[in-house]
Motif scaffolding. Sequence first.
Motif, PDB file in Angstrom:
ATOM      1  N   VAL A 112       0.842  -1.202   0.000  1.00  0.00           N
ATOM      2  CA  VAL A 112       0.000   0.000   0.000  1.00  0.00           C
ATOM      3  C   VAL A 112       0.875   1.250   0.000  1.00  0.00           C
ATOM      4  N   LEU A 113       1.919   1.266   0.829  1.00  0.00           N
ATOM      5  CA  LEU A 113       2.832   2.408   0.856  1.00  0.00           C
ATOM      6  C   LEU A 113       3.494   2.624  -0.499  1.00  0.00           C
ATOM      7  N   LEU A 114       3.930   1.541  -1.132  1.00  0.00           N
ATOM      8  CA  LEU A 114       4.565   1.645  -2.444  1.00  0.00           C
ATOM      9  C   LEU A 114       3.571   2.115  -3.507  1.00  0.00           C
ATOM     10  N   ALA A 115       2.337   1.647  -3.420  1.00  0.00           N
ATOM     11  CA  ALA A 115       1.321   2.064  -4.385  1.00  0.00           C
ATOM     12  C   ALA A 115       0.995   3.550  -4.238  1.00  0.00           C
ATOM     13  N   ILE A 116       0.893   4.020  -3.002  1.00  0.00           N
ATOM     14  CA  ILE A 116       0.618   5.446  -2.781  1.00  0.00           C
ATOM     15  C   ILE A 116       1.784   6.294  -3.277  1.00  0.00           C
ATOM     16  N   ALA A 117       3.001   5.847  -3.022  1.00  0.00           N
ATOM     17  CA  ALA A 117       4.181   6.579  -3.497  1.00  0.00           C
ATOM     18  C   ALA A 117       4.201   6.645  -5.021  1.00  0.00           C
ATOM     19  N   ALA A 118       3.923   5.533  -5.666  1.00  0.00           N
ATOM     20  CA  ALA A 118       3.897   5.507  -7.132  1.00  0.00           C
ATOM     21  C   ALA A 118       2.789   6.413  -7.666  1.00  0.00           C
ATOM     22  N   TRP A 119       1.634   6.383  -7.026  1.00  0.00           N
ATOM     23  CA  TRP A 119       0.513   7.230  -7.444  1.00  0.00           C
ATOM     24  C   TRP A 119       0.891   8.708  -7.331  1.00  0.00           C
ATOM     25  N   ASN A 120       1.534   9.091  -6.226  1.00  0.00           N
ATOM     26  CA  ASN A 120       1.969  10.475  -6.066  1.00  0.00           C
ATOM     27  C   ASN A 120       2.939  10.887  -7.166  1.00  0.00           C
ATOM     28  N   VAL A 121       3.876  10.035  -7.469  1.00  0.00           N
ATOM     29  CA  VAL A 121       4.863  10.369  -8.497  1.00  0.00           C
ATOM     30  C   VAL A 121       4.181  10.538  -9.858  1.00  0.00           C
TER      31      VAL A 121
END
Length: 76
Positions: free
Chosen positions: A10-19
């Motif tokens: 989930v943390l990685l998905a949110i980070a990717a979404w932000n980028v």
Amino acid sequence: MKLERKHALVLLAIAAWNVVTYLRFIKALMDTEGRPTGYYVAHTILVIVNLLIAVLLGTWGVRAYKAAKASQSSPV
């Protein structure tokens, strides 16, 4: 607090979404013309802060993923 693999993802998905979203926002910001300088300053700060948040969340996600993987492979 121990993070599980699903939390790391989930943390990685949110980070990717932000980028992804803020890179698109940067492109849209560069395509605008005729705005006051304050508009560009405020939105540039917004982009920088959100990309830093993405880096932080991505770092936490990678660490949590590695920790979950290590604890899963170690005998209990």
